[in-house]
Write a protein that holds these residues in place. Structure first.
Motif, PDB file in Angstrom:
ATOM      1  N   GLU A  10     -40.786  62.264 -92.617  1.00 45.96           N
ATOM      2  CA  GLU A  10     -38.828  63.233 -92.818  1.00 45.96           C
ATOM      3  C   GLU A  10     -38.626  64.178 -91.841  1.00 45.96           C
ATOM      4  N   GLU A  11     -39.714  63.435 -90.538  1.00 51.65           N
ATOM      5  CA  GLU A  11     -38.702  64.112 -89.664  1.00 51.65           C
ATOM      6  C   GLU A  11     -38.132  62.036 -88.719  1.00 51.65           C
ATOM      7  N   PHE A  12     -38.919  61.485 -89.112  1.00 47.30           N
ATOM      8  CA  PHE A  12     -38.364  59.783 -88.460  1.00 47.30           C
ATOM      9  C   PHE A  12     -37.210  59.312 -89.515  1.00 47.30           C
ATOM     10  N   ILE A  13     -37.357  59.705 -90.663  1.00 49.38           N
ATOM     11  CA  ILE A  13     -36.331  59.561 -91.537  1.00 49.38           C
ATOM     12  C   ILE A  13     -35.793  60.633 -92.174  1.00 49.38           C
ATOM     13  N   SER A  14     -34.599  61.403 -91.027  1.00 51.91           N
ATOM     14  CA  SER A  14     -34.813  62.872 -91.323  1.00 51.91           C
ATOM     15  C   SER A  14     -33.169  62.570 -92.125  1.00 51.91           C
ATOM     16  N   HIS A  15     -33.412  62.825 -93.597  1.00 53.36           N
ATOM     17  CA  HIS A  15     -31.942  62.719 -94.378  1.00 53.36           C
ATOM     18  C   HIS A  15     -30.645  63.175 -93.834  1.00 53.36           C
ATOM     19  N   GLU A  16     -31.360  64.709 -93.045  1.00 55.02           N
ATOM     20  CA  GLU A  16     -29.745  65.698 -92.359  1.00 55.02           C
ATOM     21  C   GLU A  16     -29.154  64.288 -91.514  1.00 55.02           C
ATOM     22  N   GLU A  17     -30.036  64.117 -90.677  1.00 52.99           N
ATOM     23  CA  GLU A  17     -29.833  62.778 -89.168  1.00 52.99           C
ATOM     24  C   GLU A  17     -28.726  61.684 -90.483  1.00 52.99           C
ATOM     25  N   ILE A  18     -29.282  60.915 -91.343  1.00 54.98           N
ATOM     26  CA  ILE A  18     -28.473  60.020 -92.388  1.00 54.98           C
ATOM     27  C   ILE A  18     -27.641  60.864 -92.707  1.00 54.98           C
ATOM     28  N   LEU A  19     -27.275  61.537 -92.966  1.00 55.54           N
ATOM     29  CA  LEU A  19     -26.364  61.927 -93.541  1.00 55.54           C
ATOM     30  C   LEU A  19     -24.753  62.085 -92.881  1.00 55.54           C
ATOM     31  N   GLU A  20     -25.460  62.840 -91.453  1.00 53.98           N
ATOM     32  CA  GLU A  20     -24.687  63.496 -90.208  1.00 53.98           C
ATOM     33  C   GLU A  20     -23.920  62.240 -90.264  1.00 53.98           C
ATOM     34  N   THR A  21     -24.773  60.864 -89.727  1.00 54.91           N
ATOM     35  CA  THR A  21     -24.443  59.423 -89.229  1.00 54.91           C
ATOM     36  C   THR A  21     -23.786  59.129 -90.365  1.00 54.91           C
ATOM     37  N   LEU A  22     -23.739  59.107 -91.449  1.00 60.88           N
ATOM     38  CA  LEU A  22     -23.232  58.494 -92.726  1.00 60.88           C
ATOM     39  C   LEU A  22     -21.139  59.267 -92.218  1.00 60.88           C
ATOM     40  N   GLU A  23     -21.465  61.004 -91.758  1.00 57.83           N
ATOM     41  CA  GLU A  23     -20.211  61.367 -91.804  1.00 57.83           C
ATOM     42  C   GLU A  23     -19.825  60.936 -91.031  1.00 57.83           C
ATOM     43  N   TYR A  24     -20.058  60.552 -89.206  1.00 53.59           N
ATOM     44  CA  TYR A  24     -19.793  60.647 -88.426  1.00 53.59           C
ATOM     45  C   TYR A  24     -18.963  58.987 -88.635  1.00 53.59           C
ATOM     46  N   ALA A  25     -20.139  58.402 -89.276  1.00 53.85           N
ATOM     47  CA  ALA A  25     -18.840  56.901 -89.258  1.00 53.85           C
ATOM     48  C   ALA A  25     -18.301  56.692 -89.770  1.00 53.85           C
ATOM     49  N   GLN A  26     -18.095  57.520 -91.429  1.00 56.03           N
ATOM     50  CA  GLN A  26     -16.800  57.227 -91.960  1.00 56.03           C
ATOM     51  C   GLN A  26     -15.320  57.482 -91.251  1.00 56.03           C
ATOM     52  N   ALA A  27     -15.370  59.137 -90.894  1.00 56.89           N
ATOM     53  CA  ALA A  27     -14.610  59.328 -89.254  1.00 56.89           C
ATOM     54  C   ALA A  27     -14.681  58.424 -88.843  1.00 56.89           C
ATOM     55  N   GLN A  28     -14.833  57.535 -88.504  1.00 55.80           N
ATOM     56  CA  GLN A  28     -14.143  56.245 -87.649  1.00 55.80           C
ATOM     57  C   GLN A  28     -14.433  55.100 -87.983  1.00 55.80           C
ATOM     58  N   LYS A  29     -13.916  55.330 -88.744  1.00 55.83           N
ATOM     59  CA  LYS A  29     -13.923  53.887 -89.432  1.00 55.83           C
ATOM     60  C   LYS A  29     -11.837  53.332 -89.292  1.00 55.83           C
ATOM     61  N   ASP A  30     -11.863  54.009 -88.982  1.00 53.47           N
ATOM     62  CA  ASP A  30      -9.795  53.141 -88.146  1.00 53.47           C
ATOM     63  C   ASP A  30      -9.691  53.544 -86.428  1.00 53.47           C
ATOM     64  N   ASN A  31     -10.800  53.407 -86.091  1.00 54.68           N
ATOM     65  CA  ASN A  31     -10.887  54.304 -85.111  1.00 54.68           C
ATOM     66  C   ASN A  31     -11.452  52.479 -83.892  1.00 54.68           C
ATOM     67  N   ILE A  32     -10.344  51.555 -84.086  1.00 52.59           N
ATOM     68  CA  ILE A  32     -10.379  50.279 -83.518  1.00 52.59           C
ATOM     69  C   ILE A  32     -11.048  50.151 -82.077  1.00 52.59           C
ATOM     70  N   THR A  33     -10.852  51.534 -81.311  1.00 51.93           N
ATOM     71  CA  THR A  33     -10.507  51.005 -79.989  1.00 51.93           C
ATOM     72  C   THR A  33     -12.357  51.599 -79.499  1.00 51.93           C
ATOM     73  N   LEU A  34     -12.873  52.567 -80.476  1.00 53.92           N
ATOM     74  CA  LEU A  34     -14.692  52.434 -80.200  1.00 53.92           C
ATOM     75  C   LEU A  34     -14.896  51.451 -81.119  1.00 53.92           C
ATOM     76  N   GLN A  35     -14.747  50.454 -82.304  1.00 47.46           N
ATOM     77  CA  GLN A  35     -15.881  49.929 -82.543  1.00 47.46           C
ATOM     78  C   GLN A  35     -15.646  48.579 -82.247  1.00 47.46           C
ATOM     79  N   LYS A  36     -13.943  48.003 -81.452  1.00 51.01           N
ATOM     80  CA  LYS A  36     -14.528  47.350 -80.185  1.00 51.01           C
ATOM     81  C   LYS A  36     -15.362  47.668 -79.229  1.00 51.01           C
TER      82      LYS A  36
END
Length: 470
Positions: A10-36
């Motif tokens: 539960e420390e190397f597969i952190s539920h909180e880290e995954i949720l934060e990662t998904l929230e961050y990634a969703q927020a960058q959904k239309d950030n084409i510059t970052l994606q490139k």
């Protein structure tokens, strides 16, 4: 708290880290510059972080996706060339004490035929597999300490390696059995296994525990930490994977990448393989209960992301997938496939009247048909097991893979094992296609000394010699 080097699941597969990662990634959904920028990083063949991969997972921009697929193809070619490693599963037993809701082996299923192969049964199954041309097996069992103890698995491995029928031999036995102890992993290592494989099923702890309500597999931490114990037991080639469709695929992809990072950070060796099975119809399993089942489009996107995020790992697709789906996955980064698989206990010798299969097979072609198909697509069907037998495992294999040097060894070995297959098992049309491909591939070998040895060995193989390797 997230800690990729921790020994605790539960420390190397952190539920909180995954949720934060998904929230961050969703927020960058239309950030084409970052994606490139992330795609430019991917081109360097050094991999992506789990956050970078998650950003690409959420994008719907077709230009970005097209470039992702192009890079995935390039990295596959750069690191693994056009080789496709062939294997087959061998089901030893379907007795099981677990209650996995998605698996027909679950202890409450009273309709499935329960079976365990005797050592004589195993000999017959292995001879049938050798007569097809297989050299590499993946052992599969249910978890049952009484009907399928570790001693039975070890005896079965010894039996498999002992069988030499005509020109046939199983040269590598990979093992996919339930999470076990460090001591038992040491025994498997001593028995000469190749890769230890264990699917996480899902990294979402709450859903994992719901899907495994009873039995030893209910223990999320014990199951998730299995690869650590395997490494501690001396097994340096391990294979991870999830069963896509059990949970949200965004969550499980990040979980997979966190697991790969953990193994790399803690042991210095990431996963040798990553498998990407999708949930399939099976006896006493209602697929309507799994709304997270993924489409072909999503499946192929996941394959491409894994190839660019973890470029050094082998990616495995089984006969769960159709011919068309496998063709697309091969192009996007898959490097290993099964062929002519039976998921029944004893299913290679005779078709079972009583159902003992774990899941329905989607690609039902013979091994020769699969080999012929691969040749037609321009791939080298490889039956090579040289790295395992030459000690190029763990960090030694990874050093070659990460340096892009693996093709210099594996390419010639693939050519020679294909020649063995053509001499001993192939149909006339497959021989014709295979010989033409071998001629083309030999000309591509840049090292003249290696080319000379390959040409000499190909002639020796034609004259009856077997098992050459670099």
């Amino acid at each position: 708290m997230f800690n990729s080097k921790s020994a605790h699941a539960e420390e190397f597969i952190s539920h909180e880290e995954i949720l934060e990662t998904l929230e961050y990634a969703q927020a960058q959904k239309d950030n084409i510059t970052l994606q490139k920028e992330i795609l430019n990083t991917a081109r360097q063949a050094k991999g992506l972080s789990y956050r970078e991969a998650a950003v690409l997972l959420y994008t719907e921009n077709q230009e970005i996706l097209n470039e992702l697929y192009t890079i995935a193809r390039e990295l596959k070619e750069k690191i693994y060339g056009n080789r496709i490693v062939m294997f087959a599963p061998l089901y030893l037993s379907n007795y099981c004490v677990n209650s996995c809701r998605y698996c027909p082996y679950h202890v409450g299923n009273c309709t499935i035929a329960r079976k365990q192969l005797s050592q004589e049964d195993i000999k017959r199954e292995v001879i049938a597999l050798q007569d097809m041309g297989h050299k590499r097996l993946a052992l599969e069992t249910g978890e049952d300490p009484k009907n399928c103890p570790i001693e039975y698995v070890l005896e079965s491995i010894k039996t498999i390696y002992s069988i030499h029928h005509k020109n046939g031999a199983i040269r590598r036995v990979n093992v996919n059995i339930a999470a076990t102890t460090v001591e038992n992993y040491r025994k498997l290592k001593e028995a000469g296994i190749g890769t230890y494989i264990l699917f996480q099923e899902t990294y979402h702890k709450e859903n994992y525990e719901y899907l495994h309500p009873k039995g030893p597999k209910h223990d999320y931490a014990y199951h998730t930490e299995a690869m650590d114990r395997a490494m501690e037991g001396g097994i340096d080639d391990v294979g991870i994977g999830v069963l896509f469709g059990l949970s949200d695929y965004h969550y499980d992809l990040v979980g997979l990448l966190l697991h790969a990072k953990h193994l790399e950070d803690r042991f210095g060796v990431g996963p040798h393989t990553i498998s990407v099975p999708r949930i399939r119809p099976a006896d006493d399993v209602d697929l309507t209960e799994y709304p997270n089942a993924i489409t072909d489009e999503v499946f192929h996107k996941l394959v491409a992301l894994l190839r660019v995020a973890v470029p050094y790992t082998g990616i495995i697709v089984s006969t769960r997938e159709s011919e068309q789906s496998r063709a697309e996955a091969l192009e996007l980064g898959v490097s290993q496939i099964s062929g002519a698989s039976s998921t029944s206990v004893g299913g290679y010798v005779e078709k079972e009247e009583e159902n003992s299969a774990q899941f329905e097979v989607n690609d039902t072609r013979t091994l020769d048909e699969v080999v012929n198909w691969l040749l037609g697509l321009g791939y080298i069907p490889s039956f090579c097991t040289a790295c395992y037998r030459e000690g190029r495992t763990g960090d030694r294999f990874m050093q070659l893979a990460k340096a892009g040097q693996i093709c210099n060894v594996c390419g010639p070995n693939a050519i020679m094992t294909l020649k063995e297959y053509l001499e001993d098992y192939a149909s006339p049309d497959t021989v014709k296609k295979g010989e033409a491909l071998i001629a083309r591939e030999v000309e591509k070998i840049q090292n003249e000394k290696v080319k000379e040895r390959v040409v000499a060995h190909l002639q020796e193989l034609h004259e009856g010699a077997r098992d050459f390797r670099f």
